[in-house]
Motif scaffolding. Structure first.
Motif, mmCIF file in Angstrom:
data_model
loop_
_atom_site.group_PDB
_atom_site.id
_atom_site.type_symbol
_atom_site.label_atom_id
_atom_site.label_comp_id
_atom_site.label_asym_id
_atom_site.label_seq_id
_atom_site.Cartn_x
_atom_site.Cartn_y
_atom_site.Cartn_z
ATOM 1 N N VAL A 185 0.867 -1.176 0.000
ATOM 2 C CA VAL A 185 0.000 0.000 0.000
ATOM 3 C C VAL A 185 0.906 1.228 0.000
ATOM 4 O O VAL A 185 1.672 1.433 0.952
ATOM 5 C CB VAL A 185 -0.945 0.010 1.215
ATOM 6 C CG1 VAL A 185 -1.723 1.325 1.275
ATOM 7 C CG2 VAL A 185 -1.907 -1.170 1.153
ATOM 8 N N PRO A 186 0.879 2.043 -1.049
ATOM 9 C CA PRO A 186 1.803 3.181 -1.135
ATOM 10 C C PRO A 186 1.700 4.095 0.078
ATOM 11 O O PRO A 186 0.633 4.288 0.653
ATOM 12 C CB PRO A 186 1.343 3.903 -2.415
ATOM 13 C CG PRO A 186 0.692 2.838 -3.238
ATOM 14 C CD PRO A 186 0.013 1.935 -2.244
ATOM 15 N N GLY A 187 2.864 4.648 0.449
ATOM 16 C CA GLY A 187 2.902 5.591 1.555
ATOM 17 C C GLY A 187 2.951 4.952 2.917
ATOM 18 O O GLY A 187 2.599 5.576 3.917
ATOM 19 N N THR A 188 3.417 3.689 2.986
ATOM 20 C CA THR A 188 3.524 2.961 4.255
ATOM 21 C C THR A 188 4.921 3.149 4.859
ATOM 22 O O THR A 188 5.921 3.130 4.141
ATOM 23 C CB THR A 188 3.271 1.454 4.027
ATOM 24 O OG1 THR A 188 1.946 1.254 3.546
ATOM 25 C CG2 THR A 188 3.449 0.664 5.317
ATOM 26 N N LEU A 189 4.980 3.324 6.164
ATOM 27 C CA LEU A 189 6.265 3.355 6.872
ATOM 28 C C LEU A 189 6.693 1.931 7.185
ATOM 29 O O LEU A 189 6.018 1.217 7.931
ATOM 30 C CB LEU A 189 6.155 4.164 8.168
ATOM 31 C CG LEU A 189 7.382 4.134 9.088
ATOM 32 C CD1 LEU A 189 8.633 4.658 8.383
ATOM 33 C CD2 LEU A 189 7.109 4.920 10.372
ATOM 34 N N GLU B 250 -9.625 -9.592 -1.871
ATOM 35 C CA GLU B 250 -10.062 -8.214 -2.138
ATOM 36 C C GLU B 250 -8.882 -7.329 -2.555
ATOM 37 O O GLU B 250 -9.014 -6.510 -3.481
ATOM 38 C CB GLU B 250 -10.734 -7.630 -0.907
ATOM 39 C CG GLU B 250 -12.049 -8.283 -0.523
ATOM 40 C CD GLU B 250 -11.873 -9.474 0.427
ATOM 41 O OE1 GLU B 250 -12.859 -9.832 1.097
ATOM 42 O OE2 GLU B 250 -10.737 -10.035 0.509
ATOM 43 N N PHE B 251 -7.748 -7.508 -1.882
ATOM 44 C CA PHE B 251 -6.574 -6.721 -2.241
ATOM 45 C C PHE B 251 -6.098 -7.076 -3.639
ATOM 46 O O PHE B 251 -5.788 -6.200 -4.455
ATOM 47 C CB PHE B 251 -5.451 -6.963 -1.236
ATOM 48 C CG PHE B 251 -4.175 -6.214 -1.557
ATOM 49 C CD1 PHE B 251 -4.008 -4.912 -1.115
ATOM 50 C CD2 PHE B 251 -3.164 -6.812 -2.293
ATOM 51 C CE1 PHE B 251 -2.844 -4.205 -1.416
ATOM 52 C CE2 PHE B 251 -2.007 -6.118 -2.603
ATOM 53 C CZ PHE B 251 -1.839 -4.817 -2.167
ATOM 54 N N LEU B 252 -6.049 -8.368 -3.917
ATOM 55 C CA LEU B 252 -5.585 -8.811 -5.243
ATOM 56 C C LEU B 252 -6.509 -8.295 -6.345
ATOM 57 O O LEU B 252 -6.045 -7.876 -7.412
ATOM 58 C CB LEU B 252 -5.497 -10.338 -5.288
ATOM 59 C CG LEU B 252 -4.468 -10.968 -4.330
ATOM 60 C CD1 LEU B 252 -4.582 -12.481 -4.347
ATOM 61 C CD2 LEU B 252 -3.051 -10.527 -4.710
ATOM 62 N N ALA B 253 -7.801 -8.281 -6.081
ATOM 63 C CA ALA B 253 -8.769 -7.808 -7.067
ATOM 64 C C ALA B 253 -8.623 -6.294 -7.299
ATOM 65 O O ALA B 253 -8.858 -5.796 -8.401
ATOM 66 C CB ALA B 253 -10.190 -8.133 -6.625
ATOM 67 N N ALA B 254 -8.247 -5.578 -6.243
ATOM 68 C CA ALA B 254 -8.100 -4.127 -6.351
ATOM 69 C C ALA B 254 -6.855 -3.732 -7.160
ATOM 70 O O ALA B 254 -6.747 -2.598 -7.629
ATOM 71 C CB ALA B 254 -8.045 -3.501 -4.965
ATOM 72 N N LYS B 255 -5.903 -4.683 -7.287
ATOM 73 C CA LYS B 255 -4.684 -4.473 -8.062
ATOM 74 C C LYS B 255 -3.954 -3.208 -7.619
ATOM 75 O O LYS B 255 -3.586 -2.357 -8.420
ATOM 76 C CB LYS B 255 -4.997 -4.425 -9.562
ATOM 77 C CG LYS B 255 -5.565 -5.734 -10.108
ATOM 78 C CD LYS B 255 -5.804 -5.684 -11.606
ATOM 79 C CE LYS B 255 -6.349 -7.023 -12.092
ATOM 80 N NZ LYS B 255 -6.617 -7.000 -13.554
ATOM 81 N N ILE B 256 -3.745 -3.106 -6.323
ATOM 82 C CA ILE B 256 -3.040 -1.966 -5.766
ATOM 83 C C ILE B 256 -1.609 -1.944 -6.322
ATOM 84 O O ILE B 256 -0.889 -2.941 -6.259
ATOM 85 C CB ILE B 256 -2.980 -2.052 -4.219
ATOM 86 C CG1 ILE B 256 -4.392 -2.167 -3.637
ATOM 87 C CG2 ILE B 256 -2.239 -0.860 -3.647
ATOM 88 C CD1 ILE B 256 -5.262 -0.953 -3.839
ATOM 89 N N GLY B 257 -1.213 -0.811 -6.854
ATOM 90 C CA GLY B 257 0.140 -0.651 -7.353
ATOM 91 C C GLY B 257 0.432 -1.389 -8.643
ATOM 92 O O GLY B 257 1.567 -1.395 -9.129
#
Length: 381
Positions: A55-59, A373-380
């Protein structure tokens, strides 16, 4: 989980140093012994860190990394001292950056928490602030000389420079949980009578000198520090908690014009409780006095058995007037998409403690699945 989670302050951007996070969930440092026998990160670690940065912007805060060859005194912990080690970390950090996230390298010296047999096998010193042995350990550490103390400061500087050279956005100085800097902070383990022991000012001297030197070397906006005020783990119980830590944070504010973040461990985050099942010695005490003394000088990472629900309650309620980031450890290990799951109310995978420290193994490391759900969202993607 309530559908209002995504509207929480937990999912508002926050700046640390010169970097902007897109939310307030961080991966905490987790020692998992996946480095090789020469203390160099191996390929499977590239996937592990990159996945948790998805997830972009993660520390992303790395596992504790030894500041020198002499401090590589437990098997399969990482160093960042040799060209090979720096090159391996560069690949890991590049992977974190490719996901649009931020990487801080946690750095530590072990002191008397070293593995005595391993240290002897490798010809490494077994030393501490004083000759006070760990409970259950027959061998007493050798009290450090002035020269060794000054060298320790320079080792933090050198490893910090190496971390930045590898691409790290900053470093987190580990002054918690009974490791070397904490051994100097506690009167339980520090019996010195010179300028490095005795009074609060003297016991805090090494930690503050490290902060000052590292800040001068890489810039204070790239420097963070971790404290565990209430933890008695590894024999560093303190009877002057409020006075000692108030002095530390107020002095840091005087030493540097800016800072990346302060990381603090709640009472319930004492490894003595989490790992050994011991009742916390300071049950009922809170971090309130420290956040008040720090007064939003820089963001604060809070850690200690947080759940998605209690993380929301922390940033929106208890710590609502502070710039707080909530750190997750074990749940983040088991959920590479933890940030997405928390935001969207998706149940978490359960972690398997028996696989935490399987040396150089993908098992219990890279085999925890992303949510559908994350895989379906294709984050990044």
């Amino acid at each position: 989980m309530a559908s209002t989670t995504s509207s929480s302050r937990l999912f508002r951007p926050l700046k640390i140093g010169s970097k902007t996070l897109q939310h307030r969930i961080a991966l905490l440092p987790l020692t998992r012994n996946r480095n090789d026998n020469e203390h160099t990160p191996i390929t499977i670690m590239e996937k592990y860190y990159a996945d948790r940065a998805s997830v972009p912007g993660t520390l992303i805060i790395s596992e504790a990394t030894a500041t020198s060859y002499e401090e590589q005194s437990k098997r399969n912990i990482p160093g960042i001292n040799t060209e090979k080690q720096v090159a391996a970390w560069t690949k890991i950090i590049d992977g974190v950056h490719a996901k649009g996230s931020v990487h801080f390298q946690q750095l530590f010296a072990l002191g008397r928490t070293s593995d005595i047999d391993y240290a002897k096998e490798r010809g490494l010193p077994y030393r501490s602030a004083s000759g006070v042995p760990l409970e259950g350990v027959d061998t007493a550490p050798t009290p450090m000389t002035e020269t060794e103390i000054l060298q320790t400061i320079q080792d933090f500087v050198a490893s910090s420079k190496n971390a930045v050279a590898a691409g790290a956005d900053g470093v987190e100085i580990h002054a918690a949980h009974g490791y070397l800097l904490d051994q100097f902070l506690s009167s339980s383990s520090n019996k010195r009578t010179d300028k490095w022991g005795g009074s609060i000012e003297n016991r805090a001297r090494l930690t503050l000198e490290v902060v000052k030197a590292v800040s001068a070397a890489i810039g204070p906006e790239k420097v963070a520090i971790r404290f565990s005020p209430f933890a008695g783990f590894q024999g560093v119980a303190k009877d002057d908690i409020e006075e000692l830590y108030t002095y530390l944070v107020k002095t840091i504010k005087e030493l540097v014009p800016t800072f990346a973040y302060l990381s603090l461990v709640e009472v319930r985050g004492d490894p003595g409780e989490v790992v050994l099942g011991l009742k916390p010695a300071n049950e009922g005490k809170t971090l309130d006095f420290l956040l008040e003394a720090w007064d939003n000088f820089a963001p604060v990472v809070v850690a200690g058995a947080y759940t998605p629900e209690s993380a929301v309650a922390a940033v929106d309620g208890r710590y609502g007037k502070y710039d707080v980031i909530v750190g997750f450890g074990r749940p983040y290990l088991a959920n590479p998409d933890l940030v997405y799951r928390v935001q969207h109310g998706i149940p978490l995978n359960k972690y398997n403690r028996s696989t935490f420290y399987l040396v150089m193994s993908d098992v219990g490391y890279n085999d925890y699945p992303f949510s559908q759900e994350f895989l379906a969202a294709k984050i990044g993607a």
